[in-house]
Design a protein around this motif. Structure first.
Motif, PDB file in Angstrom:
ATOM      1  N   UNK A  81       0.860  -1.186   0.000  1.00 39.29           N
ATOM      2  CA  UNK A  81       0.000   0.000   0.000  1.00 39.29           C
ATOM      3  C   UNK A  81       0.897   1.238   0.000  1.00 39.29           C
ATOM      4  N   UNK A  82       0.755   2.059  -1.026  1.00 35.45           N
ATOM      5  CA  UNK A  82       1.574   3.262  -1.164  1.00 35.45           C
ATOM      6  C   UNK A  82       1.177   4.310  -0.121  1.00 35.45           C
ATOM      7  N   UNK A  83       2.125   5.160   0.302  1.00 40.42           N
ATOM      8  CA  UNK A  83       1.827   6.158   1.347  1.00 40.42           C
ATOM      9  C   UNK A  83       0.627   7.048   1.012  1.00 40.42           C
ATOM     10  N   UNK A  84       0.548   7.516  -0.220  1.00 41.27           N
ATOM     11  CA  UNK A  84      -0.562   8.403  -0.580  1.00 41.27           C
ATOM     12  C   UNK A  84      -1.900   7.654  -0.601  1.00 41.27           C
ATOM     13  N   UNK A  85      -1.859   6.370  -0.923  1.00 38.04           N
ATOM     14  CA  UNK A  85      -3.069   5.549  -0.896  1.00 38.04           C
ATOM     15  C   UNK A  85      -3.494   5.337   0.558  1.00 38.04           C
ATOM     16  N   UNK A  86      -2.527   5.054   1.432  1.00 40.28           N
ATOM     17  CA  UNK A  86      -2.834   4.877   2.853  1.00 40.28           C
ATOM     18  C   UNK A  86      -3.430   6.158   3.431  1.00 40.28           C
ATOM     19  N   UNK A  87      -2.860   7.289   3.069  1.00 42.15           N
ATOM     20  CA  UNK A  87      -3.367   8.577   3.546  1.00 42.15           C
ATOM     21  C   UNK A  87      -4.815   8.783   3.098  1.00 42.15           C
ATOM     22  N   UNK A  88      -5.073   8.552   1.823  1.00 41.27           N
ATOM     23  CA  UNK A  88      -6.426   8.729   1.287  1.00 41.27           C
ATOM     24  C   UNK A  88      -7.407   7.756   1.945  1.00 41.27           C
ATOM     25  N   UNK A  89      -6.969   6.525   2.178  1.00 46.33           N
ATOM     26  CA  UNK A  89      -7.841   5.543   2.822  1.00 46.33           C
ATOM     27  C   UNK A  89      -8.238   6.010   4.217  1.00 46.33           C
ATOM     28  N   UNK A  90      -7.276   6.519   4.960  1.00 48.09           N
ATOM     29  CA  UNK A  90      -7.564   7.004   6.316  1.00 48.09           C
ATOM     30  C   UNK A  90      -8.520   8.192   6.255  1.00 48.09           C
ATOM     31  N   UNK A  91      -8.283   9.103   5.333  1.00 47.52           N
ATOM     32  CA  UNK A  91      -9.152  10.271   5.190  1.00 47.52           C
ATOM     33  C   UNK A  91     -10.586   9.882   4.838  1.00 47.52           C
ATOM     34  N   UNK A  92     -10.735   8.806   4.061  1.00 46.99           N
ATOM     35  CA  UNK A  92     -12.056   8.348   3.641  1.00 46.99           C
ATOM     36  C   UNK A  92     -12.684   7.360   4.626  1.00 46.99           C
ATOM     37  N   UNK A  93     -11.945   7.002   5.683  1.00 39.74           N
ATOM     38  CA  UNK A  93     -12.467   6.078   6.677  1.00 39.74           C
ATOM     39  C   UNK A  93     -12.432   4.616   6.232  1.00 39.74           C
ATOM     40  N   UNK A  94     -11.610   4.308   5.229  1.00 40.12           N
ATOM     41  CA  UNK A  94     -11.465   2.935   4.741  1.00 40.12           C
ATOM     42  C   UNK A  94     -10.362   2.277   5.559  1.00 40.12           C
ATOM     43  N   UNK A  95     -10.687   1.170   6.222  1.00 38.87           N
ATOM     44  CA  UNK A  95      -9.690   0.518   7.078  1.00 38.87           C
ATOM     45  C   UNK A  95      -9.522  -0.951   6.709  1.00 38.87           C
ATOM     46  N   UNK A  96      -8.373  -1.474   7.069  1.00 45.15           N
ATOM     47  CA  UNK A  96      -8.073  -2.901   6.948  1.00 45.15           C
ATOM     48  C   UNK A  96      -7.761  -3.447   8.336  1.00 45.15           C
ATOM     49  N   UNK A  97      -8.532  -3.029   9.345  1.00 43.59           N
ATOM     50  CA  UNK A  97      -8.267  -3.413  10.731  1.00 43.59           C
ATOM     51  C   UNK A  97      -8.170  -4.918  10.926  1.00 43.59           C
ATOM     52  N   UNK A  98      -8.997  -5.666  10.223  1.00 47.89           N
ATOM     53  CA  UNK A  98      -9.052  -7.105  10.424  1.00 47.89           C
ATOM     54  C   UNK A  98      -8.286  -7.883   9.355  1.00 47.89           C
ATOM     55  N   UNK A  99      -7.428  -7.196   8.621  1.00 48.60           N
ATOM     56  CA  UNK A  99      -6.657  -7.822   7.545  1.00 48.60           C
ATOM     57  C   UNK A  99      -5.173  -7.583   7.808  1.00 48.60           C
ATOM     58  N   UNK A 100      -4.373  -8.604   7.545  1.00 42.16           N
ATOM     59  CA  UNK A 100      -2.932  -8.455   7.700  1.00 42.16           C
ATOM     60  C   UNK A 100      -2.374  -7.700   6.509  1.00 42.16           C
ATOM     61  N   UNK A 101      -1.563  -6.694   6.795  1.00 39.06           N
ATOM     62  CA  UNK A 101      -0.877  -5.941   5.745  1.00 39.06           C
ATOM     63  C   UNK A 101       0.616  -5.981   6.018  1.00 39.06           C
ATOM     64  N   UNK A 102       1.391  -5.766   4.967  1.00 37.84           N
ATOM     65  CA  UNK A 102       2.847  -5.707   5.100  1.00 37.84           C
ATOM     66  C   UNK A 102       3.375  -4.681   4.112  1.00 37.84           C
ATOM     67  N   UNK A 103       4.577  -4.206   4.393  1.00 40.04           N
ATOM     68  CA  UNK A 103       5.178  -3.163   3.572  1.00 40.04           C
ATOM     69  C   UNK A 103       5.382  -3.602   2.128  1.00 40.04           C
ATOM     70  N   UNK A 104       5.906  -4.810   1.946  1.00 45.58           N
ATOM     71  CA  UNK A 104       6.214  -5.267   0.591  1.00 45.58           C
ATOM     72  C   UNK A 104       6.129  -6.787   0.516  1.00 45.58           C
ATOM     73  N   UNK A 105       6.409  -7.321  -0.668  1.00 37.49           N
ATOM     74  CA  UNK A 105       6.310  -8.756  -0.906  1.00 37.49           C
ATOM     75  C   UNK A 105       7.207  -9.543   0.045  1.00 37.49           C
TER      76      UNK A 105
END
Length: 125
Positions: A81-105
């Motif tokens: 997830x790119x920084x600007x995408x993460x920022x926009x997701x937070x601003x829009x209230x879109x969360x992945x609270x229950x999903x595992x995320x990682x920086x890269x492959x």
């Protein structure tokens, strides 16, 4: 445009190459569910590095993929997830609270390996 899905041992790696249409997201869900069963996959990585925008439908589709594959016994990690995408997701209230995320492959694979799903294993465990 279909999302390519690579098989790496007991893992599947789906690399989203561009913004997904609703049809692409549905096809990715269907393809991953089919391949999890066919290959008896224990882990899935969805790489969103190339996505420069994530709308609520795409985020909901990724959440659905994670939940559906979990019910089939495969852990899902969303990576890149790119920084600007993460920022926009937070601003829009879109969360992945229950999903595992990682920086890269690399970190996504490390997470699945720590979970004990075993990349490259062929013994079915």
């Amino acid at each position: 445009m279909p999302v390519p899905i690579l098989k790496q041992g007991t893992y599947l790696i789906a690399s989203i190459q561009a913004a997904m249409s609703d049809t692409d997201a549905q096809r990715l869900q269907d393809d991953l569910m089919e391949q999890v069963g066919r290959f008896r996959s224990t882990g899935i990585i969805v790489d969103v590095t190339a996505m420069d925008v994530m709308d609520s439908f795409a985020a909901r589709s990724l959440r659905t993929i994670s939940h559906m594959t979990s019910l089939r016994g495969a852990a899902t990690v969303i990576v890149g997830i790119q920084p600007e995408v993460a920022f926009a997701m937070v601003q829009l209230g879109i969360t992945f609270e229950d999903i595992t995320t990682a920086l890269d492959l690399e970190e996504g694979l490390a997470h699945l390996n720590r979970r004990g799903t075993g990349v490259g294993r062929t013994d079915g465990r």
